[in-house]
Motif scaffolding. Structure first.
Motif, mmCIF file in Angstrom:
data_model
loop_
_atom_site.group_PDB
_atom_site.id
_atom_site.type_symbol
_atom_site.label_atom_id
_atom_site.label_comp_id
_atom_site.label_asym_id
_atom_site.label_seq_id
_atom_site.Cartn_x
_atom_site.Cartn_y
_atom_site.Cartn_z
ATOM 1 N N ARG A 59 0.835 -1.212 0.000
ATOM 2 C CA ARG A 59 0.000 0.000 0.000
ATOM 3 C C ARG A 59 0.866 1.256 0.000
ATOM 4 O O ARG A 59 0.578 2.223 -0.704
ATOM 5 N N SER A 60 1.942 1.225 0.796
ATOM 6 C CA SER A 60 2.826 2.398 0.820
ATOM 7 C C SER A 60 3.535 2.559 -0.527
ATOM 8 O O SER A 60 3.668 3.671 -1.046
ATOM 9 N N LEU A 61 3.969 1.433 -1.108
ATOM 10 C CA LEU A 61 4.676 1.480 -2.390
ATOM 11 C C LEU A 61 3.782 2.063 -3.479
ATOM 12 O O LEU A 61 4.241 2.853 -4.318
ATOM 13 N N ALA A 62 2.499 1.689 -3.461
ATOM 14 C CA ALA A 62 1.572 2.192 -4.474
ATOM 15 C C ALA A 62 1.476 3.719 -4.423
ATOM 16 O O ALA A 62 1.419 4.378 -5.471
ATOM 17 N N ILE A 63 1.487 4.277 -3.209
ATOM 18 C CA ILE A 63 1.421 5.740 -3.085
ATOM 19 C C ILE A 63 2.735 6.363 -3.535
ATOM 20 O O ILE A 63 2.746 7.338 -4.305
ATOM 21 N N TYR A 64 3.859 5.807 -3.089
ATOM 22 C CA TYR A 64 5.157 6.362 -3.489
ATOM 23 C C TYR A 64 5.305 6.383 -5.013
ATOM 24 O O TYR A 64 5.860 7.322 -5.585
ATOM 25 N N ARG A 65 4.801 5.332 -5.676
ATOM 26 C CA ARG A 65 4.964 5.250 -7.132
ATOM 27 C C ARG A 65 4.133 6.307 -7.871
ATOM 28 O O ARG A 65 4.491 6.695 -8.985
ATOM 29 N N THR A 66 3.028 6.752 -7.261
ATOM 30 C CA THR A 66 2.170 7.720 -7.961
ATOM 31 C C THR A 66 2.870 9.052 -8.184
ATOM 32 O O THR A 66 2.437 9.845 -9.037
ATOM 33 N N TRP A 67 3.951 9.315 -7.455
ATOM 34 C CA TRP A 67 4.630 10.606 -7.581
ATOM 35 C C TRP A 67 5.533 10.655 -8.815
ATOM 36 O O TRP A 67 6.028 11.720 -9.184
ATOM 37 N N GLY A 68 5.785 9.489 -9.423
ATOM 38 C CA GLY A 68 6.463 9.467 -10.715
ATOM 39 C C GLY A 68 7.964 9.665 -10.681
ATOM 40 O O GLY A 68 8.603 9.739 -11.731
ATOM 41 N N THR A 69 8.545 9.769 -9.499
ATOM 42 C CA THR A 69 9.996 9.930 -9.400
ATOM 43 C C THR A 69 10.559 8.838 -8.492
ATOM 44 O O THR A 69 9.884 8.367 -7.578
ATOM 45 N N MET A 70 11.811 8.463 -8.782
ATOM 46 C CA MET A 70 12.461 7.464 -7.952
ATOM 47 C C MET A 70 12.821 8.091 -6.613
ATOM 48 O O MET A 70 13.171 9.266 -6.519
ATOM 49 N N SER A 71 12.717 7.306 -5.541
ATOM 50 C CA SER A 71 13.025 7.818 -4.213
ATOM 51 C C SER A 71 13.652 6.719 -3.368
ATOM 52 O O SER A 71 13.515 5.522 -3.668
ATOM 53 N N ARG A 72 14.305 7.136 -2.293
ATOM 54 C CA ARG A 72 14.882 6.165 -1.355
ATOM 55 C C ARG A 72 13.790 5.303 -0.737
ATOM 56 O O ARG A 72 13.996 4.114 -0.479
ATOM 57 N N GLU A 73 12.613 5.898 -0.515
ATOM 58 C CA GLU A 73 11.508 5.140 0.078
ATOM 59 C C GLU A 73 11.105 3.969 -0.819
ATOM 60 O O GLU A 73 10.885 2.849 -0.338
ATOM 61 N N ILE A 74 11.011 4.223 -2.127
ATOM 62 C CA ILE A 74 10.660 3.147 -3.061
ATOM 63 C C ILE A 74 11.718 2.052 -3.019
ATOM 64 O O ILE A 74 11.394 0.854 -2.945
#
Length: 295
Positions: A59-74
């Protein structure tokens, strides 16, 4: 919540994360929702509730991915998902997540993270009984760890390399790496790593047919695991000691050790290890002429 999670105070971390999640939902704060879900994934992972951990991480990954940029969280969530799938023995899915995490960390230029992903991939190949492929990834990881001066990471990777040399029958090379690992563990005060070192010494002594020395090392390893609350380490020591005792035909004592390992692995939902220990116990009970227990 994150601070409590780092401390290992998972009940408190979970309660705070749930409160934060509720507030973030009310406020429409997507960052807060994703971070709270991530923390809940961490809590459930470390308490062995893997189904819940997978749900909250995804669920958290799905939200992080919606921002369209790579991140440490992903990258971190992908890595943790890979670790859980490895524990559950779902190796292809684990490898898929760890490779994606590696790519993310390469994009971010996160050298420590790259090393961590390489180690995780090596662990999967080791679980798949492909030690030479695992060794390739461990050696790559070690190069990154040396470059950034990550002594903790170096210690564990050297330990993994030693374990592979032991599996390949190169005891002399393995022992050299184990001593280096012990030195690093004592420099950094890493008790978990020290427990792993004693476990590896046990394996080396077994190869040299020094069973009593091996039992002593396994005992020290499992006691450190028990002391620091590291269930996997305690279970590994119990399992290994049980195997030595079986070889010595001390079958009743072996069962005590194996049942201890089984209880920990069942609690952690480690399906592969649980199956292996059940199978081993069944064969021991048959040898003890206790067929009811073998069932």
């Amino acid at each position: 919540a994150r601070v409590y999670g780092v401390r290992g105070e998972y009940t408190e971390a979970g309660a705070l994360a749930r409160t934060a999640l509720d507030s973030a939902v009310v406020l429409g704060d997507e960052q807060g929702q994703a971070d709270s879900l991530n923390i809940l994934g961490i809590v459930y992972w470390h308490t062995g509730e893997y189904d819940n951990a997978l749900e909250f991480y995804n669920r958290s990954l799905a939200i992080y991915r919606t921002w369209g940029t790579m991140s440490r969280e992903i990258a971190d969530v992908l890595s943790n998902l890979g670790l859980i799938y490895t524990t559950l023995g779902i190796y292809d899915t684990a490898l898929e997540h760890c490779l994606e995490s590696l790519t993310a960390r390469e994009i971010l230029g996160d050298q420590r993270g790259i090393a961590s992903s390489l180690v995780n991939i090596g662990n999967i190949y080791l679980q798949k009984e492909d030690p030479r492929e695992a060794l390739e990834f461990y050696l790559k990881a070690l190069g990154f760890q040396q470059e950034v001066g990550d002594k903790d990471g170096m210690g564990y990777t050297l330990g993994n390399i030693a374990a592979i040399y032991l599996e390949l029958g190169n005891t002399e090379a393995a022992i050299g790496h184990i001593y280096t690992c012990l030195e690093l563990a004592r420099q950094t005060g890493a008790r978990r790593m020290e427990g792993y070192v004693f476990f590896l010494f046990g394996k080396a002594f077994e190869q040299q047919e020094k069973d009593e020395d091996a039992l002593e090392m396994y005992t020290q390893s499992l006691e450190i695991g028990r002391e620091i609350g590291y269930g996997s380490g305690e279970a590994a020591g119990l399992h290994a000691a049980g195997l030595v005792l079986i070889r010595q035909q001390q079958l009743q004592e072996a069962c005590v050790y194996l049942l201890g390992a089984l209880a920990i692995m069942e609690k952690m939902q480690h399906k592969v290890a649980t199956y292996d220990i059940h199978y081993l116990l069944a064969s021991v009970y048959e040898e003890l002429h206790e067929p009811a227990l073998a069932l």
